[in-house]
Design an enzyme around this catalytic site. Structure first.
Site, mmCIF file in Angstrom:
data_model
loop_
_atom_site.group_PDB
_atom_site.id
_atom_site.type_symbol
_atom_site.label_atom_id
_atom_site.label_comp_id
_atom_site.label_asym_id
_atom_site.label_seq_id
_atom_site.Cartn_x
_atom_site.Cartn_y
_atom_site.Cartn_z
ATOM 1 N N ARG A 15 0.845 -1.202 0.000
ATOM 2 C CA ARG A 15 0.000 0.000 0.000
ATOM 3 C C ARG A 15 0.876 1.245 0.000
ATOM 4 N NH1 ARG A 15 -3.365 -1.470 5.303
ATOM 5 N NH2 ARG A 15 -1.366 -2.457 5.745
ATOM 6 N N LYS A 75 2.024 2.014 7.379
ATOM 7 C CA LYS A 75 2.388 1.297 8.604
ATOM 8 C C LYS A 75 3.373 2.098 9.461
ATOM 9 C CE LYS A 75 1.090 -2.236 9.642
ATOM 10 N NZ LYS A 75 -0.155 -2.500 10.445
ATOM 11 N N TYR A 94 -0.815 4.515 10.643
ATOM 12 C CA TYR A 94 -1.190 3.491 11.617
ATOM 13 C C TYR A 94 0.013 3.254 12.499
ATOM 14 C CZ TYR A 94 -5.260 2.315 8.744
ATOM 15 O OH TYR A 94 -6.438 2.364 8.050
ATOM 16 N N HIS A 96 -0.240 1.704 16.146
ATOM 17 C CA HIS A 96 -0.404 0.509 17.002
ATOM 18 C C HIS A 96 0.728 0.393 18.017
ATOM 19 C CE1 HIS A 96 -3.733 -0.835 14.507
ATOM 20 N NE2 HIS A 96 -2.990 -0.666 13.431
ATOM 21 N N GLU A 118 -5.504 4.928 13.625
ATOM 22 C CA GLU A 118 -6.460 4.004 14.248
ATOM 23 C C GLU A 118 -7.138 4.581 15.486
ATOM 24 O OE1 GLU A 118 -3.190 3.596 14.297
ATOM 25 O OE2 GLU A 118 -2.492 2.893 16.253
ATOM 26 N N SER A 220 -19.366 -13.568 24.816
ATOM 27 C CA SER A 220 -18.025 -14.128 24.931
ATOM 28 C C SER A 220 -17.608 -14.270 26.393
ATOM 29 C CB SER A 220 -17.022 -13.234 24.198
ATOM 30 O OG SER A 220 -15.763 -13.838 24.215
ATOM 31 N N LEU A 240 -11.023 -5.682 19.873
ATOM 32 C CA LEU A 240 -10.277 -4.423 19.990
ATOM 33 C C LEU A 240 -10.728 -3.631 21.210
ATOM 34 C CD1 LEU A 240 -8.337 -2.237 18.774
ATOM 35 C CD2 LEU A 240 -10.321 -1.312 17.571
ATOM 36 N N ILE A 269 -3.734 -9.122 15.864
ATOM 37 C CA ILE A 269 -2.289 -9.229 16.089
ATOM 38 C C ILE A 269 -1.619 -7.853 16.037
ATOM 39 C CG2 ILE A 269 -1.809 -9.720 13.630
ATOM 40 C CD1 ILE A 269 0.077 -11.165 16.651
ATOM 41 N N ASP A 270 -2.211 -6.897 15.293
ATOM 42 C CA ASP A 270 -1.566 -5.570 15.240
ATOM 43 C C ASP A 270 -1.602 -4.874 16.598
ATOM 44 O OD1 ASP A 270 -4.290 -5.157 15.146
ATOM 45 O OD2 ASP A 270 -4.228 -3.689 13.525
HETATM 46 N N1 NAD Z 1 -4.056 -7.658 10.993
HETATM 47 C C1 NAD Z 1 -4.424 -6.709 10.154
HETATM 48 O O1 NAD Z 1 -3.914 -6.587 9.036
HETATM 49 C C2 NAD Z 1 -5.502 -5.742 10.557
HETATM 50 C C3 NAD Z 1 -6.113 -4.897 9.627
HETATM 51 C C4 NAD Z 1 -7.155 -4.065 10.061
HETATM 52 C C5 NAD Z 1 -7.570 -4.078 11.389
HETATM 53 N N2 NAD Z 1 -6.931 -4.894 12.261
HETATM 54 C C6 NAD Z 1 -7.290 -4.991 13.683
HETATM 55 O O2 NAD Z 1 -8.462 -5.769 13.836
HETATM 56 C C7 NAD Z 1 -8.940 -5.555 15.178
HETATM 57 C C8 NAD Z 1 -10.451 -5.355 15.168
HETATM 58 O O3 NAD Z 1 -10.735 -4.114 14.577
HETATM 59 P P1 NAD Z 1 -12.248 -3.624 14.364
HETATM 60 O O4 NAD Z 1 -12.180 -2.385 13.543
HETATM 61 O O5 NAD Z 1 -13.111 -4.732 13.927
HETATM 62 O O6 NAD Z 1 -12.648 -3.202 15.849
HETATM 63 P P2 NAD Z 1 -14.127 -2.918 16.396
HETATM 64 O O7 NAD Z 1 -13.961 -1.942 17.501
HETATM 65 O O8 NAD Z 1 -15.059 -2.586 15.294
HETATM 66 O O9 NAD Z 1 -14.571 -4.338 16.989
HETATM 67 C C9 NAD Z 1 -13.894 -4.929 18.063
HETATM 68 C C10 NAD Z 1 -14.868 -5.809 18.812
HETATM 69 O O10 NAD Z 1 -14.137 -6.488 19.834
HETATM 70 C C11 NAD Z 1 -15.040 -6.643 20.912
HETATM 71 N N3 NAD Z 1 -14.289 -6.979 22.128
HETATM 72 C C12 NAD Z 1 -13.498 -6.182 22.887
HETATM 73 N N4 NAD Z 1 -12.994 -6.874 23.919
HETATM 74 C C13 NAD Z 1 -13.469 -8.146 23.797
HETATM 75 C C14 NAD Z 1 -13.307 -9.331 24.557
HETATM 76 N N5 NAD Z 1 -12.556 -9.357 25.675
HETATM 77 N N6 NAD Z 1 -13.946 -10.448 24.136
HETATM 78 C C15 NAD Z 1 -14.723 -10.443 23.029
HETATM 79 N N7 NAD Z 1 -14.919 -9.347 22.272
HETATM 80 C C16 NAD Z 1 -14.299 -8.216 22.659
HETATM 81 C C17 NAD Z 1 -15.750 -5.297 20.997
HETATM 82 O O11 NAD Z 1 -16.955 -5.367 21.738
HETATM 83 C C18 NAD Z 1 -15.985 -5.019 19.516
HETATM 84 O O12 NAD Z 1 -17.229 -5.467 19.074
HETATM 85 C C19 NAD Z 1 -8.123 -4.338 15.679
HETATM 86 O O13 NAD Z 1 -7.057 -4.764 16.486
HETATM 87 C C20 NAD Z 1 -7.603 -3.723 14.402
HETATM 88 O O14 NAD Z 1 -6.478 -2.913 14.607
HETATM 89 C C21 NAD Z 1 -5.908 -5.721 11.874
#
Ligand code: NAD
Length: 366
Positions: A15, A75, A94, A96, A118, A220, A240, A269-270
């Site tokens: 990207r 990143k 981003y 993190h 973020e 959960s 998150l 994981i991020d």
């Molecule tokens: N790996 C990657 O390439 C990549 C890319 C984009 C986003 N992400 C990451 O993905 C993750 C999720 O992002 P999102 O935008 O969907 O967030 P979001 O805020 O929309 O959703 C997160 C969800 O997690 C739930 N949650 C929080 N604590 C919890 C727990 N203990 N048990 C169960 N559920 C719980 C929240 O209630 C919420 O519904 C973030 O860490 C984000 O940075 C990673």
């Protein structure tokens, strides 16, 4: 203002922080945009497209960082870039930092201002600069998971969708937010049987309704997770707590109960990941096996669809980049509470409470 766009250095990160059209908007507002040569190549935006939009193509990373007042990236800064940190510079990308203390301390100690995409949270409480990447990562989590479930990739040899009258595979998604919902949509689209868990009951209800109750939803808890995992072929985690390290909700014992050669994709994981067994991998070597389960821990999943992701990213970041460029970093931090809340480091201080707590450092309120 002089805005610098370096080529991304993370492994297979394709990207780029600005499309040529996005850069053109900044140039037309009177700003200089420095594009490191080949920065857009991975997203199929050649240097010539940027030059045609009035950008300057720069042949050295040092010059991009050295001349710019504002660096925009995708990143977090790469080790190669640390030496260019300086007090009178700002970075918007981003970050993190809760999972990367070394970078947090380097940014803090340089005196630079760093603002995290973020952590931009709008009036509705959503995270508009994270959402498009979460949506893309959510969809890719199931496509990647389906790929690693294939026999020749070491997986259980299970098809996600129903075939020949057999029961479909079971996909369990933890986190009913943006990424989780996109994972559910893709898994249902492929014909899998899907269960979603979250701590937020309202989100579970809304998600269930939006898929006409075709998905099982569960609050959960450790017990609910324990019940679900032995039947799961593909586990996707997408939890998150903004700014903070991801909550460790999956123990080694829980992962051990999954079927041999099943797949676990940890999108969170991020933010450090939500399982005792997860560690960061990269797109070159995305998986490893732990407790018999294929683990996938890639922090830049949306790079796999680099062009879509770059277009989606510029769409949401450009209004903020334009405001920072037009008004100046310090003025925007003072006058715009949405941007202020996303500032991680400023004038030698760590200014994000969740990050500071996660890495055990002192927090200073902006
Ligand atoms: N790996 C990657 O390439 C990549 C890319 C984009 C986003 N992400 C990451 O993905 C993750 C999720 O992002 P999102 O935008 O969907 O967030 P979001 O805020 O929309 O959703 C997160 C969800 O997690 C739930 N949650 C929080 N604590 C919890 C727990 N203990 N048990 C169960 N559920 C719980 C929240 O209630 C919420 O519904 C973030 O860490 C984000 O940075 C990673």
């Amino acid at each position: 203002m002089i805005i610098g766009v370096p080529r991304e250095r993370k492994i297979l990160e394709n990207r780029v922080a600005l499309t040529p059209n996005g850069a053109k908007t900044l140039v037309q507002s009177g700003h200089r945009v420095l594009i490191e040569t080949q920065a857009g190549a991975g997203s199929h935006f050649p240097d010539s497209d940027y030059a045609a939009c009035g950008c300057e193509i720069i042949h050295s990373l040092a010059e991009v960082w050295g001349q710019a007042n504002l660096i925009v990236k995708v990143k977090e800064p790469h080790t190669e870039e640390f030496k260019y940190f300086r007090k009178d510079l700002a970075i918007f990308d981003y970050l993190h930092l809760a999972s990367m203390p070394e970078i947090a301390f380097k940014l803090r100690d340089s005196g630079m201002s760093s603002i995290a995409y973020e952590l931009i949270r709008d009036e509705k409480g959503s995270l508009p600069l994270l959402e498009p990447m979460s949506e893309i990562a959510g969809k890719l989590s199931v496509l990647n998971g389906a790929y690693f479930l294939l026999t020749q990739n070491g997986g259980r040899g299970v098809l996600l969708g129903r075939a020949a009258g057999l029961s479909p595979a079971r996909v369990t998604v933890i986190g009913a937010g943006v990424a989780g919902k996109a994972a559910v949509e893709t898994a249902l689209g492929l014909g899998a049987s899907v269960c979603v868990l979250d701590v937020n009951e309202a989100k579970l209800k809304a998600l269930s309704a939006s898929f006409d109750d075709y998905v099982d939803v569960k609050l959960s808890t450790p017990m609910a997770i324990q019940q679900e995992l032995p039947n799961t072929d593909l586990l996707v985690a997408a939890v998150l707590v903004p700014g903070a390290a991801a909550p460790r909700i999956l123990t080694r014992e829980m992962i051990r109960t999954m079927k041999p050669a099943s797949v676990f994709v940890d999108i969170s994981i991020d933010q450090g990941g939500c399982a005792e067994t997860i560690r960061a991998t990269d797109l070159q070597n995305p998986t490893y096996i732990e407790e018999g389960v294929i683990h996938y821990g890639v922090c830049n999943m949306p790079s796999q669809t680099a062009r879509t992701s770059t277009l989606a990213l510029t769409k949401v970041t450009l209004p903020y980049i334009l405001e920072i460029a037009n008004s100046g970093v310090d003025h925007v931090i003072r006058s715009n509470s949405i941007v202020r809340a996303a500032v991680n480091t400023h004038q030698g201080q760590l200014t994000c409470k969740a990050v500071a707590e996660s890495i055990g450092a002192e927090y200073t309120e902006l």
